[in-house]
Design an enzyme around this catalytic site. Structure first.
Site, mmCIF file in Angstrom:
data_model
loop_
_atom_site.group_PDB
_atom_site.id
_atom_site.type_symbol
_atom_site.label_atom_id
_atom_site.label_comp_id
_atom_site.label_asym_id
_atom_site.label_seq_id
_atom_site.Cartn_x
_atom_site.Cartn_y
_atom_site.Cartn_z
ATOM 1 N N CYS A 65 0.843 -1.194 0.000
ATOM 2 C CA CYS A 65 0.000 0.000 0.000
ATOM 3 C C CYS A 65 0.880 1.246 0.000
ATOM 4 C CB CYS A 65 -0.888 0.004 1.242
ATOM 5 S SG CYS A 65 -1.839 1.524 1.446
ATOM 6 N N GLU A 79 3.041 -5.006 9.165
ATOM 7 C CA GLU A 79 3.420 -3.685 8.665
ATOM 8 C C GLU A 79 4.540 -3.072 9.496
ATOM 9 O OE1 GLU A 79 1.746 0.828 8.714
ATOM 10 O OE2 GLU A 79 0.255 -0.707 8.256
ATOM 11 N N THR A 106 -0.026 2.513 10.002
ATOM 12 C CA THR A 106 -1.074 3.275 9.311
ATOM 13 C C THR A 106 -2.471 2.985 9.811
ATOM 14 O OG1 THR A 106 -1.238 1.585 7.581
ATOM 15 C CG2 THR A 106 0.288 3.408 7.193
ATOM 16 N N SER A 108 -7.135 -8.070 11.920
ATOM 17 C CA SER A 108 -7.048 -6.784 11.235
ATOM 18 C C SER A 108 -6.955 -5.658 12.250
ATOM 19 C CB SER A 108 -8.282 -6.576 10.341
ATOM 20 O OG SER A 108 -8.390 -5.229 9.931
ATOM 21 N N ASN A 120 -6.891 -2.340 11.754
ATOM 22 C CA ASN A 120 -7.818 -1.211 11.540
ATOM 23 C C ASN A 120 -9.231 -1.581 11.979
ATOM 24 O OD1 ASN A 120 -9.771 -1.398 8.963
ATOM 25 N ND2 ASN A 120 -7.932 -2.550 8.492
#
Length: 471
Positions: A220, A250, A313, A384, A386
């Site tokens: 991304c 990440e 992020t 996940s 987020n």
């Protein structure tokens, strides 16, 4: 030239030439030490300046960012997909991921009533551009390389439906060993390797650059932005403080592009860092606590002199803002407001999609009473980040809410299997009073297809319909 013509016309006697030479010699002899020193200093200064510039250039050229850019120039490195299969993949994704129910919600001001269930959909939800791009690139790679073995270094995104499809396509997921490292021995000469949306570590990228393999990079762009931020930290001599989960894919990739770093996952760990910056403390205990979340050889007595903040992020933006405020206040306390810019640097690297989805859930929570919500469903992978932060918003506000990863979590016996904020998985009664109309809020993580939301809502509709029919 004019000077040459003038010189040729001039007449000099032997005596006048000797006088001229003597005058020049006397001028030099009058202050020989001073002039030599001046020349020496100028030469040394120029040499030192040139060496410094060369050293800086060498450092920049040898930086991990420079090497990463070099990897990307390899003719076997692909970032733009494969046009020969693009239309086929586009059709496949539309069929697999789009939803008529979600589309109806969007066109009806995000509200839908069906089978005695009223649904309020968050105004920002589901797939983000970066995730859609990663899926398209990975699916194109699988369809393009029909005669080669295709590997992927990790889950493409944190959604079981998408990863199951990749398994069905024959993509080989790299095996993780018991110690957390990956077994790359299965990758052979001429194979294809997909880098997931979270990116890959510097070491992995270097390994693949040295192998005879095609690399398909689906990282991304927002993740790459974080890498550029920590590169700036290194160039300015700053220690990177990463607000993120050190074991998240990440963050593992991000820290691999750092020199000196420490990861803090929440306000409590940030406070520990702040206390050490301002007051010092038990160094041994500090190092023991953060031993998995910092660079090798980390020395808190030295490396907190200049720091820069970046973040995973997908973190909760309000918490990231609070982390930054704590760190800035600590550095001002230690070095004074006039010196803060020399000791602290902060960039917001939370992606827009993450922030928009968090804001939309906050809106549902704030209007809970007006909407009459019985609970909020958060749909997305259990691993996940987020999506987990979307759950935190209603939970911390005291609103009944559930994080589910599949439609099957809602069962015919009116129970729901869901993930708690602490990561535990629990099964409990779902709709507490199924005899009355049910009003629910719904959102989904940035890696969740609309089709999964539709199938989840279908399970709720069916549950209510069956219950009403039995009365």
């Amino acid at each position: 030239s004019l000077f040459t013509k003038t010189r040729l016309k001039m007449k000099f006697s032997r005596t006048s030439l000797l006088v001229a030479v003597a005058c020049v010699g006397g001028a030099v002899g009058f202050a020989p030490t001073q002039n030599k020193a001046f020349v020496s200093q100028s030469t040394t200064s120029l040499s030192s300046s040139t060496d410094e510039v060369q050293q800086k250039k060498k450092k920049v050229n040898n930086s991990k960012k420079a090497q990463r850019l070099k990897f990307m120039k390899n003719p076997q490195f692909f970032r733009n997909g494969f046009k020969d299969v693009r239309e086929e993949v586009k059709e496949n994704m539309e069929e697999s991921f789009t939803s008529s129910v979600v589309q109806e919600l969007r066109t009806n001001d995000f509200v839908l009533e069906r089978e005695g269930v009223v649904v309020h959909l968050a105004k920002d939800y589901g797939f983000c551009w970066g995730v859609e791009r990663s899926i398209a690139l990975a699916y194109e790679a699988s369809n393009h390389y029909t005669d080669k073995t295709v590997h992927i270094t990790n889950e493409l995104i944190h959604n079981p439906v998408v990863n199951d499809q990749l398994h069905d396509m024959g993509v080989q997921f790299i095996e993780k060993k018991e110690d957390g490292t990956k077994n790359f021995e299965s990758i052979e000469d001429g194979d294809v390797v997909i880098l997931p949306a979270f990116g890959a570590s510097f070491e992995e990228m270097k390994l693949f650059d040295e192998k005879n393999v095609d690399v398909v990079d689906t990282t991304c762009p927002w993740v790459s932005k974080v890498w550029n931020t920590v590169d700036l930290h290194q160039r300015k001599g700053l220690t990177s403080i990463i607000h993120g989960k050190y074991a998240h894919e990440e963050t593992i990739a991000t820290t691999s592009f750092c020199e000196d770093f420490i990861c803090v996952k929440n306000i409590d760990e940030t406070q520990m860092v702040v206390d050490y910056i301002t007051e010092g403390g038990d160094k041994e205990a500090f190092l023991e606590y953060f031993k998995h979340a910092m660079s090798e050889g980390f020395d808190p007595d030295v490396m907190f002199d200049k720091v820069g903040l970046a973040n995973q992020t997908t973190m909760y933006k309000k918490e990231t803002r609070a982390v930054g405020q704590l760190l800035q206040k600590a550095m001002i306390s230690k070095f004074g407001p006039a010196e803060i810019n020399d000791h602290y640097l902060e960039f917001d690297t939370i992606c827009d999609a993450t922030q928009e989805r968090q804001d939309a859930v906050s809106e549902l929570v704030e209007n809970k009473e007006e909407l009459g919500l019985d609970f909020i469903l958060v749909v997305g992978g259990w691993d996940s980040s987020n999506t987990a932060h979307l759950l935190e918003i209603p939970q911390l506000a005291g609103v009944r809410s559930f994080h589910i990863n599949r439609p099957e979590c809602v069962t015919a016996d009116n129970t729901i299997t869901h993930r708690l904020m602490n990561g535990d998985i629990e099964t409990e009664p779902f709709i507490l009073d199924i005899s009355k109309d049910v009003v629910i809020g719904v959102t989904s993580g940035a890696s969740t297809p609309d089709k999964v939301v539709q199938d989840t809502l279908s399970s709720v509709f069916m549950l209510k319909k069956v219950s009403d029919a039995q009365e």
